[in-house]
Design a protein around this motif. Structure first.
Motif, PDB file in Angstrom:
ATOM      1  N   LYS A 233       1.271   5.228   8.635  1.00  0.00           N
ATOM      2  CA  LYS A 233       1.350   6.687   8.464  1.00  0.00           C
ATOM      3  C   LYS A 233       1.033   7.109   7.032  1.00  0.00           C
ATOM      4  O   LYS A 233       0.479   8.181   6.813  1.00  0.00           O
ATOM      5  CB  LYS A 233       2.731   7.180   8.890  1.00  0.00           C
ATOM      6  N   SER A 234       1.372   6.247   6.071  1.00  0.00           N
ATOM      7  CA  SER A 234       1.075   6.605   4.688  1.00  0.00           C
ATOM      8  C   SER A 234      -0.421   6.482   4.388  1.00  0.00           C
ATOM      9  O   SER A 234      -0.920   7.074   3.446  1.00  0.00           O
ATOM     10  CB  SER A 234       1.883   5.717   3.737  1.00  0.00           C
ATOM     11  N   ASN A 235      -1.116   5.696   5.189  1.00  0.00           N
ATOM     12  CA  ASN A 235      -2.565   5.519   4.996  1.00  0.00           C
ATOM     13  C   ASN A 235      -3.388   6.603   5.699  1.00  0.00           C
ATOM     14  O   ASN A 235      -4.531   6.854   5.326  1.00  0.00           O
ATOM     15  CB  ASN A 235      -3.009   4.157   5.531  1.00  0.00           C
ATOM     16  N   ILE A 236      -2.811   7.184   6.742  1.00  0.00           N
ATOM     17  CA  ILE A 236      -3.586   8.098   7.584  1.00  0.00           C
ATOM     18  C   ILE A 236      -4.217   9.260   6.795  1.00  0.00           C
ATOM     19  O   ILE A 236      -5.409   9.536   6.973  1.00  0.00           O
ATOM     20  CB  ILE A 236      -2.715   8.611   8.768  1.00  0.00           C
ATOM     21  N   PRO A 237      -3.482   9.943   5.911  1.00  0.00           N
ATOM     22  CA  PRO A 237      -4.099  11.087   5.215  1.00  0.00           C
ATOM     23  C   PRO A 237      -5.386  10.712   4.469  1.00  0.00           C
ATOM     24  O   PRO A 237      -6.375  11.445   4.538  1.00  0.00           O
ATOM     25  CB  PRO A 237      -2.998  11.537   4.236  1.00  0.00           C
TER      26      PRO A 237
ATOM     27  N   SER B 102       0.833  -1.211   0.000  1.00  0.00           N
ATOM     28  CA  SER B 102       0.000   0.000   0.000  1.00  0.00           C
ATOM     29  C   SER B 102       0.863   1.255   0.000  1.00  0.00           C
ATOM     30  O   SER B 102       0.439   2.319  -0.435  1.00  0.00           O
ATOM     31  CB  SER B 102      -0.941  -0.004   1.206  1.00  0.00           C
ATOM     32  N   LEU B 103       2.103   1.117   0.468  1.00  0.00           N
ATOM     33  CA  LEU B 103       3.008   2.267   0.502  1.00  0.00           C
ATOM     34  C   LEU B 103       3.329   2.764  -0.915  1.00  0.00           C
ATOM     35  O   LEU B 103       3.591   3.941  -1.116  1.00  0.00           O
ATOM     36  CB  LEU B 103       4.306   1.860   1.225  1.00  0.00           C
ATOM     37  N   TRP B 104       3.281   1.875  -1.881  1.00  0.00           N
ATOM     38  CA  TRP B 104       3.499   2.282  -3.278  1.00  0.00           C
ATOM     39  C   TRP B 104       2.414   3.265  -3.725  1.00  0.00           C
ATOM     40  O   TRP B 104       2.672   4.162  -4.501  1.00  0.00           O
ATOM     41  CB  TRP B 104       3.450   1.057  -4.202  1.00  0.00           C
ATOM     42  N   GLN B 105       1.191   3.015  -3.212  1.00  0.00           N
ATOM     43  CA  GLN B 105       0.093   3.919  -3.577  1.00  0.00           C
ATOM     44  C   GLN B 105       0.272   5.258  -2.909  1.00  0.00           C
ATOM     45  O   GLN B 105       0.268   6.300  -3.546  1.00  0.00           O
ATOM     46  CB  GLN B 105      -1.235   3.348  -3.074  1.00  0.00           C
ATOM     47  N   SER B 106       0.432   5.190  -1.574  1.00  0.00           N
ATOM     48  CA  SER B 106       0.395   6.430  -0.799  1.00  0.00           C
ATOM     49  C   SER B 106       1.616   7.302  -1.033  1.00  0.00           C
ATOM     50  O   SER B 106       1.565   8.499  -0.808  1.00  0.00           O
ATOM     51  CB  SER B 106       0.240   6.099   0.683  1.00  0.00           C
ATOM     52  N   THR B 107       2.727   6.718  -1.483  1.00  0.00           N
ATOM     53  CA  THR B 107       3.909   7.545  -1.736  1.00  0.00           C
ATOM     54  C   THR B 107       4.008   7.932  -3.213  1.00  0.00           C
ATOM     55  O   THR B 107       4.996   8.516  -3.634  1.00  0.00           O
ATOM     56  CB  THR B 107       5.194   6.810  -1.302  1.00  0.00           C
ATOM     57  N   GLY B 108       2.979   7.584  -3.977  1.00  0.00           N
ATOM     58  CA  GLY B 108       2.905   8.070  -5.354  1.00  0.00           C
ATOM     59  C   GLY B 108       3.683   7.257  -6.389  1.00  0.00           C
ATOM     60  O   GLY B 108       3.772   7.655  -7.547  1.00  0.00           O
TER      61      GLY B 108
ATOM     62  N   TYR C  12      -4.301  -2.274  10.878  1.00  0.00           N
ATOM     63  CA  TYR C  12      -3.559  -3.543  10.868  1.00  0.00           C
ATOM     64  C   TYR C  12      -2.597  -3.584  12.048  1.00  0.00           C
ATOM     65  O   TYR C  12      -2.383  -2.531  12.666  1.00  0.00           O
ATOM     66  CB  TYR C  12      -2.871  -3.709   9.508  1.00  0.00           C
ATOM     67  N   PRO C  13      -1.996  -4.685  12.434  1.00  0.00           N
ATOM     68  CA  PRO C  13      -2.017  -6.006  11.806  1.00  0.00           C
ATOM     69  C   PRO C  13      -3.281  -6.800  12.153  1.00  0.00           C
ATOM     70  O   PRO C  13      -3.754  -6.756  13.294  1.00  0.00           O
ATOM     71  CB  PRO C  13      -0.779  -6.696  12.398  1.00  0.00           C
ATOM     72  N   HIS C  14      -3.779  -7.502  11.161  1.00  0.00           N
ATOM     73  CA  HIS C  14      -5.065  -8.175  11.312  1.00  0.00           C
ATOM     74  C   HIS C  14      -5.074  -9.268  12.365  1.00  0.00           C
ATOM     75  O   HIS C  14      -6.115  -9.594  12.917  1.00  0.00           O
ATOM     76  CB  HIS C  14      -5.475  -8.782   9.964  1.00  0.00           C
ATOM     77  N   ILE C  15      -3.896  -9.814  12.633  1.00  0.00           N
ATOM     78  CA  ILE C  15      -3.856 -10.971  13.534  1.00  0.00           C
ATOM     79  C   ILE C  15      -4.278 -10.620  14.961  1.00  0.00           C
ATOM     80  O   ILE C  15      -4.606 -11.509  15.720  1.00  0.00           O
ATOM     81  CB  ILE C  15      -2.453 -11.615  13.571  1.00  0.00           C
ATOM     82  N   VAL C  16      -4.277  -9.347  15.315  1.00  0.00           N
ATOM     83  CA  VAL C  16      -4.591  -9.016  16.709  1.00  0.00           C
ATOM     84  C   VAL C  16      -6.067  -8.659  16.904  1.00  0.00           C
ATOM     85  O   VAL C  16      -6.473  -8.293  18.002  1.00  0.00           O
ATOM     86  CB  VAL C  16      -3.694  -7.870  17.241  1.00  0.00           C
TER      87      VAL C  16
ATOM     88  N   VAL D  62      -6.435   3.002  -1.940  1.00  0.00           N
ATOM     89  CA  VAL D  62      -6.691   3.284  -0.534  1.00  0.00           C
ATOM     90  C   VAL D  62      -7.763   4.354  -0.369  1.00  0.00           C
ATOM     91  O   VAL D  62      -8.608   4.291   0.529  1.00  0.00           O
ATOM     92  CB  VAL D  62      -5.376   3.715   0.165  1.00  0.00           C
ATOM     93  N   THR D  63      -7.754   5.341  -1.261  1.00  0.00           N
ATOM     94  CA  THR D  63      -8.733   6.423  -1.146  1.00  0.00           C
ATOM     95  C   THR D  63     -10.156   5.882  -1.311  1.00  0.00           C
ATOM     96  O   THR D  63     -11.076   6.291  -0.606  1.00  0.00           O
ATOM     97  CB  THR D  63      -8.475   7.493  -2.221  1.00  0.00           C
ATOM     98  N   GLN D  64     -10.292   4.912  -2.231  1.00  0.00           N
ATOM     99  CA  GLN D  64     -11.616   4.313  -2.463  1.00  0.00           C
ATOM    100  C   GLN D  64     -12.071   3.542  -1.219  1.00  0.00           C
ATOM    101  O   GLN D  64     -13.211   3.679  -0.772  1.00  0.00           O
ATOM    102  CB  GLN D  64     -11.535   3.368  -3.664  1.00  0.00           C
ATOM    103  N   ILE D  65     -11.139   2.770  -0.659  1.00  0.00           N
ATOM    104  CA  ILE D  65     -11.491   1.991   0.536  1.00  0.00           C
ATOM    105  C   ILE D  65     -11.801   2.929   1.700  1.00  0.00           C
ATOM    106  O   ILE D  65     -12.752   2.720   2.457  1.00  0.00           O
ATOM    107  CB  ILE D  65     -10.340   1.041   0.909  1.00  0.00           C
ATOM    108  N   ALA D  66     -10.986   3.976   1.836  1.00  0.00           N
ATOM    109  CA  ALA D  66     -11.184   4.915   2.944  1.00  0.00           C
ATOM    110  C   ALA D  66     -12.569   5.545   2.866  1.00  0.00           C
ATOM    111  O   ALA D  66     -13.265   5.679   3.883  1.00  0.00           O
ATOM    112  CB  ALA D  66     -10.102   5.983   2.903  1.00  0.00           C
ATOM    113  N   ASP D  67     -12.992   5.927   1.661  1.00  0.00           N
ATOM    114  CA  ASP D  67     -14.322   6.529   1.497  1.00  0.00           C
ATOM    115  C   ASP D  67     -15.418   5.561   1.928  1.00  0.00           C
ATOM    116  O   ASP D  67     -16.349   5.930   2.649  1.00  0.00           O
ATOM    117  CB  ASP D  67     -14.545   6.916   0.023  1.00  0.00           C
ATOM    118  N   ILE D  68     -15.281   4.308   1.484  1.00  0.00           N
ATOM    119  CA  ILE D  68     -16.294   3.303   1.822  1.00  0.00           C
ATOM    120  C   ILE D  68     -16.330   3.072   3.342  1.00  0.00           C
ATOM    121  O   ILE D  68     -17.394   3.019   3.962  1.00  0.00           O
ATOM    122  CB  ILE D  68     -16.008   1.989   1.068  1.00  0.00           C
ATOM    123  N   ASP D  69     -15.148   2.971   3.932  1.00  0.00           N
ATOM    124  CA  ASP D  69     -15.065   2.719   5.375  1.00  0.00           C
ATOM    125  C   ASP D  69     -15.700   3.847   6.188  1.00  0.00           C
ATOM    126  O   ASP D  69     -16.454   3.609   7.125  1.00  0.00           O
ATOM    127  CB  ASP D  69     -13.593   2.583   5.793  1.00  0.00           C
ATOM    128  N   MET D  70     -15.352   5.068   5.843  1.00  0.00           N
ATOM    129  CA  MET D  70     -15.830   6.197   6.637  1.00  0.00           C
ATOM    130  C   MET D  70     -17.339   6.408   6.444  1.00  0.00           C
ATOM    131  O   MET D  70     -18.042   6.779   7.379  1.00  0.00           O
ATOM    132  CB  MET D  70     -15.038   7.468   6.294  1.00  0.00           C
TER     133      MET D  70
END
Lengths: 400, 286
Positions: A193-197, A140-146, A241-245, A163-171
């Motif tokens: 941190k790259s996902n937070i924005p 996902s860092l490839w997306q968020s860092t451009g 994440y991490p999903h395991i917890v 990520v932006t699409q998922i973030a919209d759906i989640d919120m």
């Protein structure tokens, strides 16, 4: 006389044989021209993140076996089989670079899958990009860092939905549950941190206040973090994440009496909410955005078939991280089709040009990439658990 | 929230204290810094999970984890560490190698996927500003009992006297007729058994993986050093202090820096008192 005839006949036969042989050889060679395409797999096959690396690697092996067992694939007049070259990055950045160099320089591989782990993938591309290697990763860092929208890195392809699409759906989902203030909980690292924005922006649009609660690597007791969320008087929890917890986190939320209006996140394991966390359904709504289908709760026939096939092929693929298998399986035949359409197994830019525009039906549904942003999109869904019962909502596939 | 975080910290620190006592026992007797103790804790967790999963009994789980780890302590001492007693640095390097061996073994047996079990006690008591999770009370109780037993054995029994004698001067102890090698072996067994109990407690807290031990190892050592190597009360106090510090950091400031707080604190304390907080006191020294 007889002897002379035999000599002539013998000489004629030998001569005919000599002439016939090259013709016969040429005919056989034309029909059976074969080759091998090396595809690199750079995954965490040992080390602390082995659970993340194993499922995508296993899915690539299965997809490759299926292609090779079917006789390979034809490009031009040559039938190719895939030769996987697997390297273990041992879950460390230093090794991720070293293994990428091995693939690119020693093995001369032009197509690489992985690393799935963002922090490793971001290092690995330092080697692949200058060498014109086509690299595919879920990082996902490839997306968020451009990186996936950088025109100077046209051979990088991401297999995770935007990520932006998922973030919209989640919120939007949180807002529908009536959440006004959400605790964004996740591991304190670059991926988070790259996902937070994206998430804070989407939350703002949905009218939700965000409280960031990040915990360090190696955290095993979440009581302090859940207590902090309670102290902040949040009415919703979003977990990255991490999903395991997730099971223990849900248990702490229940035990510490937080009682949120909703608890959700990306590709979370619904079993935790149904029974896994506290032995019975959790007393508040739970949702998981399906950026992939749910490996542990396959609802569609094609997904279930894949899950059965992969678990039979490699029984080690299990648990919450098994979802990572979806990030590679369909993309092996997709890459092969792109090579066929491009008419080359060596010119990575030509193959990439096909990938930018092609669509493919796979386990993930209809899959496509874009050219400006080389992120895969496919069928997605929102899974909701209320009182132990699962509801599914699908969201639109932008490929169609 | 402050009281809640302090309580959470006490529950967290109790585990650190238990692991630190095990480290202290082994170091006090053999002078070996046994870094693979985190992996012993991990094995304790997995054995407890395995038994609990098979029988449904958490009681059998803790008994099995304790006994199995005691056997593991015996085997590692007899099979590996006894050959390094004359060169503790070699023992330390060997323990580093054991980390990888044990992790690899655990991945082979249980895979790298997380294993989770719902704890035996569910629910919580709500005291207004503090919610006390029932399981944490049981865990703290177990730790207190283990520390009390360790203290009693060390200070009130002939065996404890032998342990302390070997710790003070092994040659003099040998001249007095104390079977030094046997005493050292006993320390490995006891230290490993405590790791088994700690593993059980960690399983009740949440998911376990073959890498879970590393999270506790450094903290266990930090606690042992802060408390004063070889000092049980020091380890107990330092464990609680560290747990509370971590919990308050998680509750009020940037928890991502937790490791930095912990080790900066450790460095400061060791600069101030090189033998640890209770290192020079009247505590239960080995």
């Amino acid at each position: 006389m007889q002897s002379g005839f035999l000599k002539i006949a013998g000489a004629a036969a030998i001569a005919a044989g000599l002439f016939a042989a090259p013709i016969g050889f040429a005919t056989t060679a034309q029909a059976q021209k074969t080759g091998v395409v090396k595809i690199g797999v750079n995954e965490s096959l040992s080390g602390t993140m082995i659970a993340v690396g194993l499922p995508p690697a296993a899915a690539i092996r299965l997809a490759t076996k299926e292609i090779n067992d079917a006789g390979g694939f034809t490009v031009g007049d040559t039938t190719y089989k895939i030769q996987l070259v697997e390297v273990d990055n041992q879950s460390t950045t230093a090794n991720a670079v070293a293994t990428t160099i091995k693939l690119v320089e020693d093995e001369k591989v032009k197509f690489i899958f992985g690393p799935t782990l963002s922090t490793l993938a971001i290092q690995s591309l330092q080697v692949t990009v200058p060498n014109d290697v086509l690299q595919i990763s879920a990082a996902s860092l490839w997306q968020s860092t451009g990186n996936l929208s950088n025109p100077k890195q046209p051979l990088l392809f991401g297999t995770q939905m935007p990520v932006t699409q998922i973030a919209d759906i989640d919120m939007k989902a949180l807002a529908e549950f009536g959440v006004k203030k959400v605790a964004f909980m996740s591991l304190d690292d670059d991926t988070t941190k790259s996902n937070i924005p994206s998430f804070t922006e989407a939350a703002k649009k949905a009218g939700i206040e965000v409280v960031l609660i990040l915990f360090p690597q190696g955290t095993t007791d979440y009581s302090s973090y859940v207590s902090r969320a309670k102290g902040e008087k949040v009415d919703g929890i979003y977990f990255l994440y991490p999903h395991i917890v997730v099971p223990e986190l849900l248990r702490y939320v229940v035990d510490l009496g937080l009682n949120p209006k909703a608890f959700g996140g990306r590709s979370l394991d619904a079993n935790a909410a149904i029974k896994g966390a506290i032995g019975k359904p959790i007393p508040f709504p739970f949702f998981a955005t399906g950026s992939t289908p749910f490996f542990q709760n396959p609802t569609e026939g094609r997904v279930k078939q894949f899950v059965d096939k992969l678990t039979a092929f490699d029984p080690k693929v299990a648990g919450a991280n098994a979802n990572f298998a979806f990030f590679t399986y369909d993309f092996v035949p997709m890459l092969v089709k792109a090579m066929q359409q491009a008419g080359t197994v060596t010119d990575t830019q030509k193959v990439a040009n096909v990938l930018y525009t092609m669509k493919m039906e796979g386990v993930l549904g209809t899959i496509c990439f874009g050219k400006e942003v080389r992120t895969a999109t496919f069928d997605g869904s929102l899974l909701i658990v209320r009182d132990g019962k699962i509801e599914m909502k699908s969201f639109p596939n932008v490929c169609n | 929230m402050f009281a809640q975080q302090v309580y959470n910290g006490v529950a967290l620190g109790a585990v650190y204290a238990l692991i630190a006592v095990g480290i202290t026992l082994v170091y006090g007797l053999s002078r070996i810094i046994h870094f693979a103790v985190g992996e012993l804790v991990m094995f304790g967790s997995f054995i407890a999970w395995e038994v609990q999963n098979a029988t449904g009994s958490w009681t059998l789980g803790i008994i099995a984890a304790t006994l199995a780890l005691a056997v593991a302590g015996f085997l590692t001492e007899r099979g590996v560490f006894r050959f390094t007693l004359s060169a503790p640095m070699t023992g330390f390097i060997v323990s580093l190698g054991l980390i990888l061996v044990f992790q690899g073994l655990a991945i082979e047996i249980w895979s790298a996927n997380p294993h989770y079990a719902q704890p035996p006690l569910r629910g919580a008591w709500d005291f207004g500003s503090v919610v006390v999770i029932k399981q944490t009370v049981l865990n703290i109780g177990i730790v207190v009992a283990m520390l009390a037993i360790s203290y009693y054995i060390l200070m009130r029994t002939r065996f404890g006297k032998a342990l302390r004698a070997v710790s003070d001067d092994s040659q003099a102890a040998a001249l007095m007729g104390i079977p030094v090698r046997l005493v050292i072996m006993a320390a490995f067994i006891a230290g490993s058994a405590l790791a088994g109990v700690a593993g059980w407690i960690i399983l009740t807290n949440g998911s376990i993986t073959p890498f879970v031990g590393a999270n506790y190892l450094l903290r266990g050592f930090a606690v042992a050093l802060i408390g004063g190597l070889g000092n049980i009360q020091g380890a107990a106090l330092a464990g609680l202090g560290l747990g509370v510090l971590e919990s308050l950091a998680a509750g009020y400031i940037a928890p991502g820096w937790n490791d930095a707080y912990v080790f900066a604190g450790m460095i400061a304390i060791l600069l101030w008192r090189p033998t640890g907080l209770a290192g020079g006191g009247e505590g239960a020294h080995l």
